[in-house]
Design a protein around this motif. Structure first.
Motif, PDB file in Angstrom:
ATOM      1  N   GLY A 146      32.307  46.568  44.093  1.00 39.36           N
ATOM      2  CA  GLY A 146      32.420  47.564  43.031  1.00 39.36           C
ATOM      3  C   GLY A 146      33.131  47.035  41.795  1.00 39.36           C
ATOM      4  N   LYS A 147      33.513  45.759  41.805  1.00 45.50           N
ATOM      5  CA  LYS A 147      34.144  45.181  40.608  1.00 45.50           C
ATOM      6  C   LYS A 147      33.235  44.089  40.057  1.00 45.50           C
ATOM      7  CE  LYS A 147      38.999  45.797  41.906  1.00 45.50           C
ATOM      8  NZ  LYS A 147      39.057  45.880  43.374  1.00 45.50           N
ATOM      9  N   THR A 148      33.372  43.797  38.769  1.00 43.35           N
ATOM     10  CA  THR A 148      32.622  42.663  38.219  1.00 43.35           C
ATOM     11  C   THR A 148      33.458  41.402  38.428  1.00 43.35           C
ATOM     12  OG1 THR A 148      33.596  42.828  36.028  1.00 43.35           O
ATOM     13  CG2 THR A 148      31.579  44.124  36.421  1.00 43.35           C
ATOM     14  N   VAL A 149      32.792  40.261  38.250  1.00 44.36           N
ATOM     15  CA  VAL A 149      33.491  38.976  38.395  1.00 44.36           C
ATOM     16  C   VAL A 149      34.678  38.924  37.429  1.00 44.36           C
ATOM     17  CG1 VAL A 149      33.273  36.486  38.068  1.00 44.36           C
ATOM     18  CG2 VAL A 149      31.428  37.758  39.190  1.00 44.36           C
ATOM     19  N   GLN A 150      34.421  39.337  36.167  1.00 44.94           N
ATOM     20  CA  GLN A 150      35.475  39.214  35.160  1.00 44.94           C
ATOM     21  C   GLN A 150      36.668  40.114  35.458  1.00 44.94           C
ATOM     22  OE1 GLN A 150      34.597  36.523  33.470  1.00 44.94           O
ATOM     23  NE2 GLN A 150      36.722  36.519  32.792  1.00 44.94           N
ATOM     24  N   GLU A 151      36.411  41.258  36.107  1.00 44.76           N
ATOM     25  CA  GLU A 151      37.538  42.141  36.470  1.00 44.76           C
ATOM     26  C   GLU A 151      38.453  41.444  37.478  1.00 44.76           C
ATOM     27  OE1 GLU A 151      35.918  46.733  36.055  1.00 44.76           O
ATOM     28  OE2 GLU A 151      35.217  45.526  37.721  1.00 44.76           O
ATOM     29  N   VAL A 152      37.831  40.794  38.457  1.00 43.21           N
ATOM     30  CA  VAL A 152      38.627  40.115  39.483  1.00 43.21           C
ATOM     31  C   VAL A 152      39.339  38.901  38.871  1.00 43.21           C
ATOM     32  CG1 VAL A 152      38.559  38.958  41.724  1.00 43.21           C
ATOM     33  CG2 VAL A 152      37.101  40.948  41.311  1.00 43.21           C
ATOM     34  N   VAL A 153      38.589  38.151  38.042  1.00 43.62           N
ATOM     35  CA  VAL A 153      39.193  36.987  37.367  1.00 43.62           C
ATOM     36  C   VAL A 153      40.389  37.456  36.523  1.00 43.62           C
ATOM     37  CG1 VAL A 153      38.792  35.211  35.587  1.00 43.62           C
ATOM     38  CG2 VAL A 153      37.071  35.611  37.357  1.00 43.62           C
ATOM     39  N   GLY A 154      40.198  38.560  35.793  1.00 44.26           N
ATOM     40  CA  GLY A 154      41.258  39.097  34.931  1.00 44.26           C
ATOM     41  C   GLY A 154      42.503  39.468  35.730  1.00 44.26           C
ATOM     42  N   ARG A 155      42.287  40.047  36.902  1.00 42.97           N
ATOM     43  CA  ARG A 155      43.419  40.443  37.759  1.00 42.97           C
ATOM     44  C   ARG A 155      44.189  39.187  38.210  1.00 42.97           C
ATOM     45  NH1 ARG A 155      47.290  42.682  39.715  1.00 42.97           N
ATOM     46  NH2 ARG A 155      47.542  43.184  41.903  1.00 42.97           N
ATOM     47  N   ILE A 156      43.447  38.138  38.581  1.00 43.54           N
ATOM     48  CA  ILE A 156      44.119  36.913  39.042  1.00 43.54           C
ATOM     49  C   ILE A 156      44.836  36.225  37.872  1.00 43.54           C
ATOM     50  CG2 ILE A 156      43.791  34.637  40.132  1.00 43.54           C
ATOM     51  CD1 ILE A 156      41.441  35.884  41.698  1.00 43.54           C
ATOM     52  N   LEU A 157      44.212  36.255  36.685  1.00 46.84           N
ATOM     53  CA  LEU A 157      44.862  35.637  35.516  1.00 46.84           C
ATOM     54  C   LEU A 157      46.150  36.390  35.166  1.00 46.84           C
ATOM     55  CD1 LEU A 157      41.799  34.725  33.240  1.00 46.84           C
ATOM     56  CD2 LEU A 157      43.227  33.175  34.585  1.00 46.84           C
ATOM     57  N   ALA A 158      46.119  37.715  35.331  1.00 47.15           N
ATOM     58  CA  ALA A 158      47.332  38.507  35.045  1.00 47.15           C
ATOM     59  C   ALA A 158      48.431  38.123  36.044  1.00 47.15           C
ATOM     60  CB  ALA A 158      47.017  39.998  35.127  1.00 47.15           C
ATOM     61  N   GLU A 183      30.540  35.678  29.384  1.00 43.20           N
ATOM     62  CA  GLU A 183      29.862  36.954  29.607  1.00 43.20           C
ATOM     63  C   GLU A 183      30.100  37.432  31.044  1.00 43.20           C
ATOM     64  OE1 GLU A 183      25.322  38.455  29.671  1.00 43.20           O
ATOM     65  OE2 GLU A 183      25.743  36.505  28.755  1.00 43.20           O
ATOM     66  N   ASP A 184      30.316  38.734  31.199  1.00 43.13           N
ATOM     67  CA  ASP A 184      30.635  39.245  32.535  1.00 43.13           C
ATOM     68  C   ASP A 184      29.365  39.443  33.367  1.00 43.13           C
ATOM     69  OD1 ASP A 184      32.251  39.967  34.530  1.00 43.13           O
ATOM     70  OD2 ASP A 184      32.857  41.895  33.698  1.00 43.13           O
ATOM     71  N   VAL A 185      29.492  39.266  34.655  1.00 47.67           N
ATOM     72  CA  VAL A 185      28.352  39.413  35.573  1.00 47.67           C
ATOM     73  C   VAL A 185      28.807  40.090  36.859  1.00 47.67           C
ATOM     74  CG1 VAL A 185      26.923  37.455  34.839  1.00 47.67           C
ATOM     75  CG2 VAL A 185      28.821  37.044  36.383  1.00 47.67           C
ATOM     76  N   PRO A 186      27.866  40.736  37.575  1.00 45.78           N
ATOM     77  CA  PRO A 186      28.243  41.252  38.885  1.00 45.78           C
ATOM     78  C   PRO A 186      28.341  40.091  39.873  1.00 45.78           C
ATOM     79  CG  PRO A 186      25.928  41.667  38.459  1.00 45.78           C
ATOM     80  CD  PRO A 186      26.477  41.018  37.230  1.00 45.78           C
ATOM     81  N   PHE A 187      28.883  40.341  41.089  1.00 48.29           N
ATOM     82  CA  PHE A 187      28.955  39.281  42.086  1.00 48.29           C
ATOM     83  C   PHE A 187      27.566  39.022  42.636  1.00 48.29           C
ATOM     84  CE2 PHE A 187      33.388  40.238  42.040  1.00 48.29           C
ATOM     85  CZ  PHE A 187      33.965  39.006  42.270  1.00 48.29           C
ATOM     86  N   GLU A 188      26.997  37.872  42.287  1.00 48.55           N
ATOM     87  CA  GLU A 188      25.711  37.514  42.876  1.00 48.55           C
ATOM     88  C   GLU A 188      25.776  36.070  43.282  1.00 48.55           C
ATOM     89  OE1 GLU A 188      22.490  38.806  40.412  1.00 48.55           O
ATOM     90  OE2 GLU A 188      23.112  40.887  40.637  1.00 48.55           O
TER      91      GLU A 188
END
Ligand code: DC
Length: 255
Positions: free
Chosen positions: A216-228, A244-249
């Motif tokens: 339910g999250k995009t790749v960039q959301e998860v990356v952003g959380r780890i970067l924070a 560019e953001d993408v879903p997990f595929e």
């Protein structure tokens, strides 16, 4: 120490996310699963049974595996170039034959001893900042628990079996490797079971790991959380902005 450990089950997003986090921070990204895959590929190639644990252990100890950043001519979507001696095995270690025996190979204590020792040396070298190294993002199953437990930031990625099977099924279809969804899901279930129930270094969240659900999250959301978290824990910030953001595929490493 500038080290981020990312663990989690197959297709939880470790290499997709880890690669991007590494690029943002200018840290080396190292997907340790490729080493277990290289050993599995080698024993298939030599016609050795994965059940022959002593021989498999010896092969792991002697195998000249190298993992390097892709060179200019290798722009086929790979995250790294994996070689055994001179032979480029980057894509052959992603075959279904390798998939089907790699968990058994990774449960072999001698294999783990050999590979985690090498992985730890790489982690310490890059994580310590020696010789101008900036840091490392290591992905696997036991990075936070065994390989580099002193990594200041530990992440455990998770996603339900159904979702991870869908991701893997999509990746296989995109690579033209037609597969049946039920088979993919059964394979995944079996690998999860072997990886988490083995006696040596089983898959589990390390104490203090931040558990992140990727469904339910995009790749960039998860990356952003780890970067924070990296900013908070390691005091480091991105040196390059995200793409560019993408879903997990399909992940770049899993062709
Ligand atoms: O992440 P992957 O699917 O490429 O991993 C391949 C196999 O190696 C999988 O069965 C888990 C195992 N592995 C491991 O036991 N420890 C690691 N640090 C990385 C991978």
């Amino acid at each position: 120490m500038n080290a981020i450990a990312i663990d989690g089950p197959a297709a939880s997003g470790k290499s997709t996310v880890g690669f991007k986090v590494g690029r943002s921070l200018d840290f080396l990204f190292f997907d340790t699963g490729v080493m277990y895959r290289a050993v599995a590929w080698a024993i298939l190639d030599k016609g050795i049974s994965s059940a022959d644990s002593e021989v498999v252990g010896r092969v792991a100890g002697a195998l000249p595996i190298s993992v390097n950043a892709p060179s200019r001519g290798e722009s086929d979507g790979r995250q790294a170039t994996i070689r055994i001696g001179e032979l480029d095995v980057t894509w052959s270690i992603r075959s279904r034959q390798v998939d089907s025996i790699v968990s058994v190979v990774a449960a072999n204590g001698k294999v783990r001893q050999e590979l985690s020792r090498k992985q730890r040396l790489i982690g310490l070298e890059h994580g310590s900042g020696a010789g101008g190294k900036s840091g490392i993002v290591m992905a696997g199953r036991d990075i936070g628990t065994v390989v580099l437990p002193e990594a200041p930031l530990k992440i455990y990625l998770e996603a339900p079996l159904e979702e991870r099977s869908r991701r893997r099924f999509r990746e296989l279809s995109e690579r033209g490797k037609a597969a049946n969804f039920t088979d993919v899901q059964e394979d995944m279930l079996l690998r999860d079971k072997i990886d988490s129930e083995r006696a040596v270094a089983p898959l589990r969240p390390a104490p203090g790991a931040h558990r992140i659900q990727t469904q339910g999250k995009t790749v960039q959301e998860v990356v952003g959380r780890i970067l924070a978290l990296a900013e908070e824990v390691l005091g480091v910030g991105p040196v390059s902005t995200g793409d560019e953001d993408v879903p997990f595929e399909g992940s770049p490493g899993n062709h």
